[in-house]
Design a protein around this motif. Sequence first.
Motif, PDB file in Angstrom:
ATOM      1  N   ARG A 316      25.603 -32.288  -4.208  1.00 27.42           N
ATOM      2  CA  ARG A 316      25.365 -30.959  -4.781  1.00 27.42           C
ATOM      3  C   ARG A 316      25.643 -29.904  -3.723  1.00 27.42           C
ATOM      4  O   ARG A 316      25.445 -30.116  -2.526  1.00 27.42           O
ATOM      5  CB  ARG A 316      23.936 -30.838  -5.303  1.00 27.42           C
ATOM      6  N   TRP A 317      26.139 -28.761  -4.190  1.00 26.83           N
ATOM      7  CA  TRP A 317      26.409 -27.627  -3.313  1.00 26.83           C
ATOM      8  C   TRP A 317      25.163 -26.756  -3.212  1.00 26.83           C
ATOM      9  O   TRP A 317      24.306 -26.761  -4.093  1.00 26.83           O
ATOM     10  CB  TRP A 317      27.555 -26.791  -3.852  1.00 26.83           C
ATOM     11  N   GLY A 318      25.089 -25.985  -2.137  1.00 25.40           N
ATOM     12  CA  GLY A 318      23.968 -25.075  -1.987  1.00 25.40           C
ATOM     13  C   GLY A 318      24.101 -24.258  -0.721  1.00 25.40           C
ATOM     14  O   GLY A 318      25.167 -24.182  -0.093  1.00 25.40           O
ATOM     15  N   VAL A 319      22.988 -23.648  -0.317  1.00 23.54           N
ATOM     16  CA  VAL A 319      22.943 -22.791   0.867  1.00 23.54           C
ATOM     17  C   VAL A 319      21.995 -23.416   1.885  1.00 23.54           C
ATOM     18  O   VAL A 319      20.841 -23.723   1.576  1.00 23.54           O
ATOM     19  CB  VAL A 319      22.477 -21.367   0.507  1.00 23.54           C
ATOM     20  N   LEU A 320      22.512 -23.617   3.091  1.00 27.78           N
ATOM     21  CA  LEU A 320      21.764 -24.202   4.196  1.00 27.78           C
ATOM     22  C   LEU A 320      21.344 -23.089   5.147  1.00 27.78           C
ATOM     23  O   LEU A 320      22.120 -22.173   5.420  1.00 27.78           O
ATOM     24  CB  LEU A 320      22.645 -25.223   4.912  1.00 27.78           C
ATOM     25  N   ARG A 321      20.111 -23.194   5.644  1.00 22.93           N
ATOM     26  CA  ARG A 321      19.609 -22.216   6.618  1.00 22.93           C
ATOM     27  C   ARG A 321      19.491 -22.868   8.000  1.00 22.93           C
ATOM     28  O   ARG A 321      19.493 -24.089   8.130  1.00 22.93           O
ATOM     29  CB  ARG A 321      18.237 -21.684   6.178  1.00 22.93           C
ATOM     30  N   THR A 322      19.379 -22.040   9.034  1.00 21.15           N
ATOM     31  CA  THR A 322      19.325 -22.557  10.406  1.00 21.15           C
ATOM     32  C   THR A 322      18.076 -23.390  10.667  1.00 21.15           C
ATOM     33  O   THR A 322      18.049 -24.166  11.625  1.00 21.15           O
ATOM     34  CB  THR A 322      19.387 -21.414  11.429  1.00 21.15           C
ATOM     35  N   ASP A 323      17.026 -23.233   9.837  1.00 20.69           N
ATOM     36  CA  ASP A 323      15.829 -24.068  10.005  1.00 20.69           C
ATOM     37  C   ASP A 323      15.970 -25.420   9.315  1.00 20.69           C
ATOM     38  O   ASP A 323      15.035 -26.222   9.304  1.00 20.69           O
ATOM     39  CB  ASP A 323      14.578 -23.346   9.492  1.00 20.69           C
ATOM     40  N   GLY A 324      17.150 -25.681   8.727  1.00 18.76           N
ATOM     41  CA  GLY A 324      17.403 -26.961   8.078  1.00 18.76           C
ATOM     42  C   GLY A 324      17.052 -26.987   6.605  1.00 18.76           C
ATOM     43  O   GLY A 324      17.303 -27.998   5.936  1.00 18.76           O
ATOM     44  N   ARG A 332      28.894 -24.688 -10.007  1.00 20.65           N
ATOM     45  CA  ARG A 332      29.772 -25.846  -9.892  1.00 20.65           C
ATOM     46  C   ARG A 332      30.216 -26.104  -8.451  1.00 20.65           C
ATOM     47  O   ARG A 332      30.123 -27.208  -7.933  1.00 20.65           O
ATOM     48  CB  ARG A 332      30.986 -25.629 -10.794  1.00 20.65           C
ATOM     49  N   GLU A 333      30.727 -25.094  -7.810  1.00 18.17           N
ATOM     50  CA  GLU A 333      31.216 -25.236  -6.440  1.00 18.17           C
ATOM     51  C   GLU A 333      31.455 -23.853  -5.860  1.00 18.17           C
ATOM     52  O   GLU A 333      31.533 -22.858  -6.592  1.00 18.17           O
ATOM     53  CB  GLU A 333      32.508 -26.052  -6.401  1.00 18.17           C
ATOM     54  N   THR A 349      30.168  -8.788   4.050  1.00 22.80           N
ATOM     55  CA  THR A 349      29.447  -8.598   2.788  1.00 22.80           C
ATOM     56  C   THR A 349      28.096  -9.295   2.795  1.00 22.80           C
ATOM     57  O   THR A 349      27.174  -8.883   2.093  1.00 22.80           O
ATOM     58  CB  THR A 349      30.259  -9.155   1.610  1.00 22.80           C
ATOM     59  N   GLY A 350      27.944 -10.381   3.564  1.00 19.70           N
ATOM     60  CA  GLY A 350      26.686 -11.122   3.573  1.00 19.70           C
ATOM     61  C   GLY A 350      26.492 -11.988   2.351  1.00 19.70           C
ATOM     62  O   GLY A 350      25.390 -12.487   2.109  1.00 19.70           O
ATOM     63  N   LEU A 351      27.545 -12.194   1.554  1.00 23.00           N
ATOM     64  CA  LEU A 351      27.453 -12.967   0.319  1.00 23.00           C
ATOM     65  C   LEU A 351      28.448 -14.124   0.337  1.00 23.00           C
ATOM     66  O   LEU A 351      29.464 -14.071   1.027  1.00 23.00           O
ATOM     67  CB  LEU A 351      27.743 -12.082  -0.892  1.00 23.00           C
ATOM     68  N   ALA A 352      28.138 -15.156  -0.460  1.00 23.06           N
ATOM     69  CA  ALA A 352      29.055 -16.287  -0.638  1.00 23.06           C
ATOM     70  C   ALA A 352      29.377 -16.405  -2.118  1.00 23.06           C
ATOM     71  O   ALA A 352      28.473 -16.463  -2.946  1.00 23.06           O
ATOM     72  CB  ALA A 352      28.433 -17.580  -0.127  1.00 23.06           C
ATOM     73  N   PRO A 353      30.663 -16.450  -2.501  1.00 24.78           N
ATOM     74  CA  PRO A 353      31.029 -16.559  -3.912  1.00 24.78           C
ATOM     75  C   PRO A 353      31.033 -18.012  -4.386  1.00 24.78           C
ATOM     76  O   PRO A 353      31.542 -18.903  -3.702  1.00 24.78           O
ATOM     77  CB  PRO A 353      32.438 -15.960  -3.948  1.00 24.78           C
ATOM     78  N   PHE A 354      30.446 -18.240  -5.572  1.00 22.60           N
ATOM     79  CA  PHE A 354      30.432 -19.553  -6.212  1.00 22.60           C
ATOM     80  C   PHE A 354      31.058 -19.446  -7.598  1.00 22.60           C
ATOM     81  O   PHE A 354      30.998 -18.390  -8.239  1.00 22.60           O
ATOM     82  CB  PHE A 354      29.002 -20.076  -6.352  1.00 22.60           C
ATOM     83  N   VAL A 355      31.639 -20.556  -8.067  1.00 20.10           N
ATOM     84  CA  VAL A 355      32.232 -20.612  -9.392  1.00 20.10           C
ATOM     85  C   VAL A 355      31.192 -21.131 -10.376  1.00 20.10           C
ATOM     86  O   VAL A 355      30.593 -22.185 -10.153  1.00 20.10           O
ATOM     87  CB  VAL A 355      33.457 -21.546  -9.408  1.00 20.10           C
ATOM     88  N   THR A 356      30.964 -20.392 -11.443  1.00 22.52           N
ATOM     89  CA  THR A 356      30.007 -20.829 -12.454  1.00 22.52           C
ATOM     90  C   THR A 356      30.705 -21.723 -13.477  1.00 22.52           C
ATOM     91  O   THR A 356      31.935 -21.756 -13.568  1.00 22.52           O
ATOM     92  CB  THR A 356      29.378 -19.641 -13.184  1.00 22.52           C
ATOM     93  N   LEU A 413      37.985 -27.772  -6.141  1.00 19.18           N
ATOM     94  CA  LEU A 413      37.693 -29.030  -5.458  1.00 19.18           C
ATOM     95  C   LEU A 413      37.186 -30.086  -6.429  1.00 19.18           C
ATOM     96  O   LEU A 413      37.584 -31.245  -6.356  1.00 19.18           O
ATOM     97  CB  LEU A 413      36.653 -28.794  -4.353  1.00 19.18           C
ATOM     98  N   THR A 414      36.295 -29.686  -7.306  1.00 14.12           N
ATOM     99  CA  THR A 414      35.720 -30.618  -8.281  1.00 14.12           C
ATOM    100  C   THR A 414      36.170 -30.188  -9.676  1.00 14.12           C
ATOM    101  O   THR A 414      35.373 -29.754 -10.504  1.00 14.12           O
ATOM    102  CB  THR A 414      34.184 -30.641  -8.175  1.00 14.12           C
ATOM    103  N   ARG A 415      37.453 -30.322  -9.906  1.00 13.33           N
ATOM    104  CA  ARG A 415      38.038 -29.870 -11.163  1.00 13.33           C
ATOM    105  C   ARG A 415      37.669 -30.784 -12.328  1.00 13.33           C
ATOM    106  O   ARG A 415      37.386 -31.967 -12.136  1.00 13.33           O
ATOM    107  CB  ARG A 415      39.563 -29.832 -11.051  1.00 13.33           C
ATOM    108  N   ASP A 416      37.725 -30.219 -13.512  1.00 15.72           N
ATOM    109  CA  ASP A 416      37.639 -31.035 -14.719  1.00 15.72           C
ATOM    110  C   ASP A 416      38.957 -31.772 -14.892  1.00 15.72           C
ATOM    111  O   ASP A 416      40.002 -31.362 -14.379  1.00 15.72           O
ATOM    112  CB  ASP A 416      37.386 -30.149 -15.943  1.00 15.72           C
ATOM    113  N   ALA A 417      38.916 -32.867 -15.665  1.00 16.67           N
ATOM    114  CA  ALA A 417      40.122 -33.653 -15.903  1.00 16.67           C
ATOM    115  C   ALA A 417      41.242 -32.787 -16.480  1.00 16.67           C
ATOM    116  O   ALA A 417      42.414 -32.932 -16.103  1.00 16.67           O
ATOM    117  CB  ALA A 417      39.807 -34.816 -16.835  1.00 16.67           C
TER     118      ALA A 417
END
Length: 577
Positions: A316-324, A332-333, A349-356, A413-417
Amino acid sequence: MTPPSPVPPAPYAVPVEGRAPFGARRALVGGSGELVRPPDLTAVGPFHDGGKGGLIAPAADLAGRWGYLDARGGWIAAPGLEWAGPFDGAGLSRFRSAERWGYADTTGAHVVPARFTDAEPFHHGLAVVRTQDGAGYADPTGRVVIGGGFRAAGPFSPVGLGAVRQAESGQCGYVDRQGRLAVPARFDGARPFGAGGAAAVRIGDRWGLVDTAGEWIVEPSFRLVNPFDENGLAYVVGGEAGALFTGFVDHRGELVITRRGEMDQELRCGLLKVGDGYTRGYVDATGQEAIEDRYAWAEAFCRDGAAVAREDHPERWGVLRTDGSFTPSPHREPLTDDDGWVIGFDDVTGLAPFVTDGGAVAYVGPDGRDVSRVEAARDGSAVTLSDADGRTVWESEPGRTAPGTFKRAWPFLTRDAAQYVDHTPAWEGDPAAVARELLERQAQPFRPCSMIFDDSDDPYDLSALDEDDEDDVRHGAVHVIASVFLAAESLAEYPFLQDWTTERFEEIHEGLRARLTAHYGAPLPDGEAQFLRYGDGERSTTWRAGERLLILQEYVLVGDGDVEMQTWLAAVDARAV
């Protein structure tokens, strides 16, 4: 005494992009996605504390003219500059006007008029500037206090020395704040001094370390030494051909961190991303494990201490912090660029874009929460900007943009068929009808093409075949149903990519096999299955259809680390097999 006003949070700059004439724009939103300013900016730099409870950032309007904004999205200094940069440690922003450079303060005032032919940010009270006489150093008033006749100059360091290249000899040395040559110019290259009192210098093609007196700490032996960072470490490449090593040295020249596997060239937030080719983790400035290497992919931390990462178990994708700590994402990714690299967190920007799952782009903050969402209409004629709760805060004017102006976002990266499918009628329509069309065609010689090794993508073009290739020639008709090319660099970056793609091609094969079996009946036994071409992995399902064979083949080929996967559907003359 009145306490200083608290500095409000800086707004986020959210990209809203489309084809011309709309172009690439930026909107400003608050921490929960509330609209601060609509997307009528083409660029926004990082916000800086103005010192009076306010924030200021360089920004450009739709005409590409730069000015300075406050945190409410209003112009502090109206746009009219050719370019403006981030504010530095001296509280100054360099700008360009009429092809000359100057500096603005946190009120937007031009405290140093645009009179230099080039200018760099301030470091430890001085900035490299260039006049018609050459490079030198200016103070925050714009007065050139050191020279002006150097061929090149580097940023001043914490120890009060700056690297310079002499105009006549081309050799490098170091000047002090009085402009005296404190370290004679005898090097072919020179990096800034670190706080520990060491600097990397080059003689010929080898790098070494010197102290502030110019004495050797380590004589030239490294192939590369980068500048020292805030952790007191410098990235190095050493050794000879066949026995190279990489790592980090301290100001004594001692190797503090070294690894055989993956390793970034800089620490971010005091942590260094490392890996073994399959999983990634982080070590601290002493080389000790700080975050366990259990991530299938991870980026370096942004300035806010966040990184996009993909857990290996569970996947699974997500956001990791320096404290682990890790916050899983419901999306999705992460969004990738046109070359397939994860965009991740942006230091500006301080933001990360994700695909819904619905084709929108969700912009996620350093805490892992959604801040804003950008979604294009299905026909690409409109776009909306929503807050964290899904409420629309801005939308493009109806009828002002043509269909296709805006693009929906789809996983890469994790495309549908279906995203691998080239021949849509076979997947979204009736594969039996596609098979029937192949069976009814006049047979002609063909050989399916390799994406890696063949120059042509036309299976009926046999002009370049050699004798060995002729064994693969079949007589009939063929369609490429699905295909993908996975570059070696992508497979190294994303170790999960090949397994994911393999599963999707299995899904394509099994789906078509079931639907074709429903029409043509049971296929031939596996031992009688026919193959159109052999590679490094293939499987085939074959049906007899009168005097022809219907072949559904999955094909895998590896070459120089690259991998191709294809699915072919062909009708061939059974008598020629």
